[in-house]
Write a protein that holds these residues in place. Structure first.
Motif, PDB file in Angstrom:
ATOM      1  N   GLY A 248       0.781  -1.225   0.000  1.00 44.55           N
ATOM      2  CA  GLY A 248       0.000   0.000   0.000  1.00 44.55           C
ATOM      3  C   GLY A 248       0.813   1.275   0.000  1.00 44.55           C
ATOM      4  N   ALA A 249       2.136   1.181   0.179  1.00 44.83           N
ATOM      5  CA  ALA A 249       2.983   2.372   0.173  1.00 44.83           C
ATOM      6  C   ALA A 249       3.301   2.780  -1.264  1.00 44.83           C
ATOM      7  N   SER A 250       4.005   3.874  -1.406  1.00 44.81           N
ATOM      8  CA  SER A 250       4.408   4.357  -2.728  1.00 44.81           C
ATOM      9  C   SER A 250       5.909   4.165  -2.903  1.00 44.81           C
ATOM     10  N   VAL A 251       6.341   4.062  -4.149  1.00 49.58           N
ATOM     11  CA  VAL A 251       7.754   3.880  -4.465  1.00 49.58           C
ATOM     12  C   VAL A 251       8.029   4.562  -5.804  1.00 49.58           C
ATOM     13  N   SER A 252       9.234   5.030  -5.953  1.00 49.31           N
ATOM     14  CA  SER A 252       9.658   5.658  -7.206  1.00 49.31           C
ATOM     15  C   SER A 252      10.762   4.818  -7.834  1.00 49.31           C
ATOM     16  N   ILE A 253      10.659   4.584  -9.123  1.00 48.17           N
ATOM     17  CA  ILE A 253      11.693   3.884  -9.877  1.00 48.17           C
ATOM     18  C   ILE A 253      12.380   4.907 -10.766  1.00 48.17           C
ATOM     19  N   TRP A 254      13.686   5.046 -10.601  1.00 45.00           N
ATOM     20  CA  TRP A 254      14.471   6.003 -11.380  1.00 45.00           C
ATOM     21  C   TRP A 254      15.193   5.291 -12.511  1.00 45.00           C
ATOM     22  N   CYS A 255      15.215   5.941 -13.657  1.00 46.45           N
ATOM     23  CA  CYS A 255      15.962   5.439 -14.809  1.00 46.45           C
ATOM     24  C   CYS A 255      16.855   6.563 -15.325  1.00 46.45           C
ATOM     25  N   GLN A 256      18.135   6.305 -15.398  1.00 43.63           N
ATOM     26  CA  GLN A 256      19.107   7.325 -15.821  1.00 43.63           C
ATOM     27  C   GLN A 256      19.821   6.876 -17.088  1.00 43.63           C
TER      28      GLN A 256
END
Length: 308
Positions: free
Chosen positions: A42-50
């Motif tokens: 139920g939490a949020s997460v960010s996926i970074w792409c560089q």
């Protein structure tokens, strides 16, 4: 000489196309999760792409297929983008990769990012023997127990960015560590796993102390390293970024080499054409000279014939 020109032209085009084909592959991007690869249900997460500077598009794939459920924010500084997942569910736990596009070319896929959801099903119990106060040099074993049968257990030391230790077991798994050093000091939790990406609630924390109460240092955890737990890559990722920049520089150098090769081919063709033209001109001049000389002799003979 003229028959060799098509062969040389074909050779130049082949070499140019071959070098160009080698340049079709872009260096792979970096991928990481923030705040962690372990995400509570139920939490949020960010996926970074560089990717590289100048990348015009980024793609996120989930288990090998394009993933469109994540909200993508505009690229920052032109070389990285954030994909937000809100909320995290078991259907979104799995393996992620990302790509970027530059100048019509698609990069190689990034290294896989295994996104794990926690807080599913039951809560395991973690214990340590002997301890938790232990003497330096003693052999210590962590034991993780879960009433509900599972397949795998994970033990994680808080503060480490690397993946947890992994053991296979149905209701219990043991994690032997020893001899104990100051690097082992810290707080531990364990998880039961029903597959590689769906984990139980974390156990209650167990803090390992030594009787000397000395300082703690980082422990190099075995297993697959994960992505950093912040918005920027850690030192290992920075080294990868440097390697990527060097690869980008090599890509530019190859492009310059390709252009130089094509220019050399054109210069060579121009020289051959000029040489051929000069030979033809010389041959034509000689033929005209011979024809003029023969005509002059014929006229001389015709003029001398009446006198005889």
């Amino acid at each position: 000489m003229w028959s060799t020109l098509p062969a040389l032209l074909c050779l130049g085009l082949y070499l140019s196309l071959r070098v160009g084909t080698q340049n079709q592959t872009l260096s792979k991007p970096l991928i990481w999760a923030n705040p962690s690869f372990m995400v509570p249900n139920g939490a949020s997460v960010s996926i970074w792409c560089q990717g590289t500077h100048g990348a015009v598009d980024y793609q996120l794939h989930f288990n090998g297929l394009p993933f469109t459920l994540a909200k993508r924010e505009p690229p920052r500084l032109g070389n990285k983008v954030k994909f937000s997942i809100q909320p995290m569910t078991s259907y979104m736990a799995g393996q992620y990769t990302c790509f970027y596009r530059t100048g019509g070319l698609l990069s190689e896929p990034s290294d896989p990012l295994d996104l794990v959801i926690t807080g599913m099903y039951d809560t395991p119990t973690l214990s340590v023997h002997p301890g938790p106060p232990v003497l330096l040099g003693e052999n210590v074993t962590f034991s993780c127990h879960l009433e509900t049968a599972t397949t795998t257990f994970f033990l994680r030391k808080e503060g480490l960015a690397s993946r947890p230790w992994r053991r296979v077991g149905n209701t219990r798994a043991e994690f032997p560590m020893g001899p104990v050093t100051t690097a082992h000091k810290g707080t531990y939790r364990c998880f039961g796993s029903y597959n590689e990406h769906i984990w139980s609630f974390p156990s209650e924390p167990v803090t390992l102390l030594d009787t000397g109460d000395v300082g703690v240092t980082d422990l190099a955890s075995p297993g697959q390293p994960s992505s950093p737990d912040n918005g920027e890559p850690h030192s290992a990722t920075t080294r990868k970024g440097l390697q990527k920049d060097l690869a980008s520089w090599d890509h530019t150098a190859e492009n310059l080499f390709r252009m130089g090769l094509g220019l050399l081919v054109l210069v060579a063709l121009a020289c051959l054409l000029t040489h051929h033209w000069l030979l033809r001109k010389k041959t034509m001049t000689r033929a005209l000279s011979m024809a003029s000389s023969q005509e002059h002799r014929r006229r001389f003979r015709r003029q001398g014939a009446p006198d005889e």
